[in-house]
Design a protein around this motif. Structure first.
Motif, PDB file in Angstrom:
ATOM      1  N   ALA A 201      -3.254   9.500  -4.912  1.00 47.02           N
ATOM      2  CA  ALA A 201      -3.050   8.894  -3.594  1.00 47.02           C
ATOM      3  C   ALA A 201      -2.856   9.972  -2.541  1.00 47.02           C
ATOM      4  N   SER A 202      -3.343   9.699  -1.354  1.00 47.85           N
ATOM      5  CA  SER A 202      -3.208  10.625  -0.230  1.00 47.85           C
ATOM      6  C   SER A 202      -2.138  10.113   0.721  1.00 47.85           C
ATOM      7  N   LEU A 203      -1.083  10.899   0.903  1.00 47.50           N
ATOM      8  CA  LEU A 203      -0.039  10.508   1.853  1.00 47.50           C
ATOM      9  C   LEU A 203      -0.573  10.520   3.277  1.00 47.50           C
ATOM     10  N   GLU A 204      -1.540  11.399   3.535  1.00 48.74           N
ATOM     11  CA  GLU A 204      -2.140  11.448   4.874  1.00 48.74           C
ATOM     12  C   GLU A 204      -2.902  10.161   5.171  1.00 48.74           C
ATOM     13  N   VAL A 205      -3.630   9.664   4.181  1.00 43.74           N
ATOM     14  CA  VAL A 205      -4.351   8.406   4.352  1.00 43.74           C
ATOM     15  C   VAL A 205      -3.365   7.260   4.563  1.00 43.74           C
ATOM     16  N   MET A 206      -2.300   7.243   3.794  1.00 41.44           N
ATOM     17  CA  MET A 206      -1.310   6.175   3.925  1.00 41.44           C
ATOM     18  C   MET A 206      -0.653   6.219   5.302  1.00 41.44           C
ATOM     19  N   ALA A 207      -0.340   7.412   5.783  1.00 40.17           N
ATOM     20  CA  ALA A 207       0.273   7.538   7.110  1.00 40.17           C
ATOM     21  C   ALA A 207      -0.679   7.068   8.195  1.00 40.17           C
ATOM     22  N   ARG A 208      -1.945   7.462   8.078  1.00 39.87           N
ATOM     23  CA  ARG A 208      -2.940   7.064   9.086  1.00 39.87           C
ATOM     24  C   ARG A 208      -3.153   5.561   9.095  1.00 39.87           C
ATOM     25  N   ASP A 209      -3.313   4.980   7.907  1.00 36.81           N
ATOM     26  CA  ASP A 209      -3.570   3.542   7.834  1.00 36.81           C
ATOM     27  C   ASP A 209      -2.352   2.728   8.285  1.00 36.81           C
ATOM     28  N   ALA A 210      -1.157   3.197   7.916  1.00 33.66           N
ATOM     29  CA  ALA A 210       0.062   2.491   8.329  1.00 33.66           C
ATOM     30  C   ALA A 210       0.226   2.540   9.838  1.00 33.66           C
ATOM     31  N   GLU A 211      -0.054   3.691  10.430  1.00 34.88           N
ATOM     32  CA  GLU A 211       0.034   3.826  11.891  1.00 34.88           C
ATOM     33  C   GLU A 211      -0.911   2.856  12.580  1.00 34.88           C
ATOM     34  N   ARG A 212      -2.112   2.728  12.037  1.00 30.47           N
ATOM     35  CA  ARG A 212      -3.113   1.851  12.654  1.00 30.47           C
ATOM     36  C   ARG A 212      -2.752   0.387  12.483  1.00 30.47           C
ATOM     37  N   ILE A 213      -2.460  -0.026  11.271  1.00 31.44           N
ATOM     38  CA  ILE A 213      -2.263  -1.454  11.022  1.00 31.44           C
ATOM     39  C   ILE A 213      -0.949  -1.945  11.609  1.00 31.44           C
ATOM     40  N   ARG A 214       0.021  -1.024  11.817  1.00 29.17           N
ATOM     41  CA  ARG A 214       1.309  -1.410  12.390  1.00 29.17           C
ATOM     42  C   ARG A 214       1.380  -1.160  13.893  1.00 29.17           C
ATOM     43  N   GLN A 215       0.257  -0.853  14.496  1.00 32.28           N
ATOM     44  CA  GLN A 215       0.208  -0.661  15.945  1.00 32.28           C
ATOM     45  C   GLN A 215       1.248   0.361  16.413  1.00 32.28           C
ATOM     46  N   GLY A 216       1.450   1.394  15.610  1.00 33.61           N
ATOM     47  CA  GLY A 216       2.399   2.431  15.978  1.00 33.61           C
ATOM     48  C   GLY A 216       3.836   2.137  15.589  1.00 33.61           C
ATOM     49  N   GLY A 217       4.092   1.004  14.918  1.00 29.65           N
ATOM     50  CA  GLY A 217       5.447   0.696  14.463  1.00 29.65           C
ATOM     51  C   GLY A 217       5.950   1.752  13.494  1.00 29.65           C
ATOM     52  N   PRO A 218       7.259   1.938  13.400  1.00 28.86           N
ATOM     53  CA  PRO A 218       7.808   3.049  12.615  1.00 28.86           C
ATOM     54  C   PRO A 218       7.532   2.948  11.118  1.00 28.86           C
ATOM     55  N   VAL A 219       7.235   4.116  10.539  1.00 33.49           N
ATOM     56  CA  VAL A 219       6.977   4.258   9.104  1.00 33.49           C
ATOM     57  C   VAL A 219       7.744   5.485   8.631  1.00 33.49           C
ATOM     58  N   ILE A 220       8.448   5.366   7.516  1.00 35.09           N
ATOM     59  CA  ILE A 220       9.177   6.492   6.952  1.00 35.09           C
ATOM     60  C   ILE A 220       8.750   6.688   5.502  1.00 35.09           C
ATOM     61  N   PHE A 221       8.458   7.927   5.141  1.00 39.02           N
ATOM     62  CA  PHE A 221       8.108   8.274   3.764  1.00 39.02           C
ATOM     63  C   PHE A 221       9.369   8.762   3.053  1.00 39.02           C
ATOM     64  N   THR A 222       9.644   8.218   1.871  1.00 38.77           N
ATOM     65  CA  THR A 222      10.909   8.497   1.194  1.00 38.77           C
ATOM     66  C   THR A 222      10.729   8.773  -0.290  1.00 38.77           C
ATOM     67  N   ARG A 223      11.795   9.375  -0.840  1.00 38.23           N
ATOM     68  CA  ARG A 223      12.062   9.370  -2.290  1.00 38.23           C
ATOM     69  C   ARG A 223      13.478   8.820  -2.397  1.00 38.23           C
ATOM     70  N   ALA A 224      13.576   7.508  -2.402  1.00 38.11           N
ATOM     71  CA  ALA A 224      14.883   6.868  -2.281  1.00 38.11           C
ATOM     72  C   ALA A 224      15.816   7.225  -3.426  1.00 38.11           C
ATOM     73  N   ASN A 225      15.270   7.449  -4.609  1.00 34.77           N
ATOM     74  CA  ASN A 225      16.123   7.720  -5.773  1.00 34.77           C
ATOM     75  C   ASN A 225      16.874   9.037  -5.661  1.00 34.77           C
ATOM     76  N   VAL A 226      16.368   9.962  -4.828  1.00 29.96           N
ATOM     77  CA  VAL A 226      17.085  11.229  -4.614  1.00 29.96           C
ATOM     78  C   VAL A 226      17.569  11.360  -3.171  1.00 29.96           C
ATOM     79  N   GLY A 227      17.357  10.315  -2.375  1.00 27.45           N
ATOM     80  CA  GLY A 227      17.886  10.311  -1.015  1.00 27.45           C
ATOM     81  C   GLY A 227      16.988  10.883   0.051  1.00 27.45           C
ATOM     82  N   ASP A 228      15.819  11.391  -0.318  1.00 26.21           N
ATOM     83  CA  ASP A 228      14.931  11.980   0.689  1.00 26.21           C
ATOM     84  C   ASP A 228      14.460  10.913   1.680  1.00 26.21           C
ATOM     85  N   GLY A 229      14.632  11.167   2.956  1.00 26.44           N
ATOM     86  CA  GLY A 229      14.178  10.255   4.000  1.00 26.44           C
ATOM     87  C   GLY A 229      15.147   9.122   4.302  1.00 26.44           C
ATOM     88  N   VAL A 230      16.200   8.960   3.507  1.00 28.10           N
ATOM     89  CA  VAL A 230      17.098   7.817   3.683  1.00 28.10           C
ATOM     90  C   VAL A 230      17.949   7.967   4.946  1.00 28.10           C
TER      91      VAL A 230
END
Length: 248
Positions: A201-230
């Motif tokens: 999987a490409s995180l860049e693709v996911m970020a681009r597609d999320a930005e487009r489909i959410r009309q710029g709504g906020p998106v956060i990339f995380t590793r919740a199990n270790v607290g990254d991004g939380v």
């Protein structure tokens, strides 16, 4: 259906096809972030600002709740309601990992479709939240949905802020598939970023597609199990809460 809320004026159907004993929202499209249902004005003294966390099975919702609790529990009193179909597994996970004192965690067994308990018939969740308010007076409440599909979205009668969690293991196509959970949540989380190279999987693709489909709504990339991004997730939640409870 007590406390039912219909933020989407769509027809209800396939009641007989599924035999769940309740009707389902029928969406005409995936929804738009800028046309999502607004937060409702209400008395936060009666029930604290409430955050709904949804997402597919295994996306990391409970790990996110655990991480949020660990980071916030010394700053404010929290309350959590978990939803599972026929078990108390997520609540028990939080208990085992000392997320919060036991009286601050409640479990709801939905007994059927997880989305019904957060959208069409929210009474069991409202009851659990009201019990928390009576017993421990939390300043911030969380409702974790049972694992569900991309169409699952919370009633605004139940929650004030919505978080939807998807994970990288589902592939980088997930954000562009859309659905109200992805498009209309106040905050979208893409979890388990460390798995990207292992599943192609490409995180860049996911970020681009999320930005487009959410009309710029906020998106956060995380590793919740270790607290990254939380910490960023918490910042969004607390900003929304501050805005909601501020005198108007």
């Amino acid at each position: 259906m007590a406390h039912g809320d219909h933020d989407h004026p769509h027809d209800h159907d396939h009641d007989h096809a599924h035999g769940h004993g309740h009707t389902h929202e029928k969406y005409a499209g995936p929804g738009l972030f800028r046309q999502r249902a607004p937060r409702r004005a209400r008395d936060f003294g009666k029930r604290a600002f409430t955050v709904g966390i949804g997402g597919p099975v295994g996306s990391g919702k409970t790990a996110l709740v655990l991480s949020i609790c660990r980071k916030l529990r010394d700053r404010m009193k929290l309350g959590v309601v978990t939803n599972d179909i026929f078990t108390r597994e997520d609540a028990e996970f939080l208990h085992r990992h000392d997320a919060l004192p036991s009286p601050q965690i409640r479990a709801v067994e939905t007994g059927g479709c997880p989305h019904a308990a957060i959208r069409e018939d929210i009474t069991p969740n409202l009851d659990a939240l009201e019990q928390l308010m009576r017993d421990v007076s939390p300043e911030l409440l969380f409702v974790e949905s049972g694992g569900d599909n991309l169409a699952a979205q919370y009633s605004r009668e139940l929650v004030d802020f919505t978080i939807y969690v998807v994970d990288v293991a589902g592939g980088d196509k997930v954000p562009r598939k859309g659905g109200p959970g992805v498009t209309e949540s106040d905050l979208l989380i893409v979890n388990k970023t460390d798995l990207a190279p292992h599943v192609g999987a490409s995180l860049e693709v996911m970020a681009r597609d999320a930005e487009r489909i959410r009309q710029g709504g906020p998106v956060i990339f995380t590793r919740a199990n270790v607290g990254d991004g939380v910490d960023d997730v918490i910042a969004h939640v607390l900003a929304a809460r501050a805005d909601a409870i501020a005198p108007k």
